[in-house]
Motif scaffolding. Structure first.
Motif, PDB file in Angstrom:
ATOM      1  N   UNK A 259      20.918  37.421 -26.576  1.00 43.15           N
ATOM      2  CA  UNK A 259      20.195  36.307 -27.205  1.00 43.15           C
ATOM      3  C   UNK A 259      19.704  35.330 -26.138  1.00 43.15           C
ATOM      4  N   UNK A 260      20.502  35.064 -25.140  1.00 45.31           N
ATOM      5  CA  UNK A 260      20.116  34.159 -24.059  1.00 45.31           C
ATOM      6  C   UNK A 260      18.936  34.717 -23.275  1.00 45.31           C
ATOM      7  N   UNK A 261      18.935  36.010 -23.022  1.00 45.41           N
ATOM      8  CA  UNK A 261      17.833  36.650 -22.310  1.00 45.41           C
ATOM      9  C   UNK A 261      16.536  36.552 -23.115  1.00 45.41           C
ATOM     10  N   UNK A 262      16.616  36.852 -24.400  1.00 47.37           N
ATOM     11  CA  UNK A 262      15.425  36.783 -25.262  1.00 47.37           C
ATOM     12  C   UNK A 262      14.933  35.343 -25.364  1.00 47.37           C
ATOM     13  N   UNK A 263      15.845  34.392 -25.490  1.00 43.67           N
ATOM     14  CA  UNK A 263      15.464  32.978 -25.537  1.00 43.67           C
ATOM     15  C   UNK A 263      14.756  32.568 -24.250  1.00 43.67           C
ATOM     16  N   UNK A 264      15.267  33.029 -23.119  1.00 40.02           N
ATOM     17  CA  UNK A 264      14.643  32.717 -21.839  1.00 40.02           C
ATOM     18  C   UNK A 264      13.235  33.280 -21.723  1.00 40.02           C
ATOM     19  N   UNK A 265      13.009  34.457 -22.297  1.00 38.96           N
ATOM     20  CA  UNK A 265      11.659  35.034 -22.281  1.00 38.96           C
ATOM     21  C   UNK A 265      10.684  34.180 -23.069  1.00 38.96           C
ATOM     22  N   UNK A 266      11.087  33.774 -24.264  1.00 38.60           N
ATOM     23  CA  UNK A 266      10.188  32.966 -25.094  1.00 38.60           C
ATOM     24  C   UNK A 266      10.053  31.548 -24.577  1.00 38.60           C
ATOM     25  N   UNK A 267      11.107  30.958 -24.064  1.00 29.96           N
ATOM     26  CA  UNK A 267      11.023  29.603 -23.513  1.00 29.96           C
ATOM     27  C   UNK A 267      10.172  29.598 -22.248  1.00 29.96           C
ATOM     28  N   UNK A 268      10.223  30.658 -21.462  1.00 34.72           N
ATOM     29  CA  UNK A 268       9.404  30.747 -20.260  1.00 34.72           C
ATOM     30  C   UNK A 268       7.933  30.834 -20.585  1.00 34.72           C
TER      31      UNK A 268
END
Length: 87
Positions: free
Chosen positions: A72-81
């Motif tokens: 979830x943290x990885x996916x969040x980082x992709x969208x936040x980036x």
């Protein structure tokens, strides 16, 4: 009782996942870390049941919840980036 257990494990998993995967695009704060861990625990439970690792009604353990929170943290980082670069 299993949902309460998932929330408790999820919180601990969120803290551990944030410690393992620090970064600029990740959420910060107590509430977001808690939500991250809880969602990660539910993701790990769902994936584990879908893959046959857990029986129906059985939740993910701490290690599974940490891996779920890292996903979830990885996916969040992709969208936040993407959102930061678009602004």
């Amino acid at each position: 009782m299993s949902i309460i257990w998932t929330v408790i494990i999820g919180f601990i998993a969120g803290v551990i996942a944030k410690f393992i995967m620090p970064g600029d695009n990740e959420p910060s704060g107590f509430i977001l870390t808690t939500i991250l861990g809880i969602v990660g625990a539910f993701v790990a439970t769902y994936l584990g049941q879908a893959l046959g690792w857990y029986r129906p009604g059985e939740g993910a353990g701490l290690i599974g919840a940490v891996f779920g929170a890292m996903i979830v943290l990885f996916v969040y980082g992709l969208f936040a980036g993407r959102q930061r670069s678009a602004i």
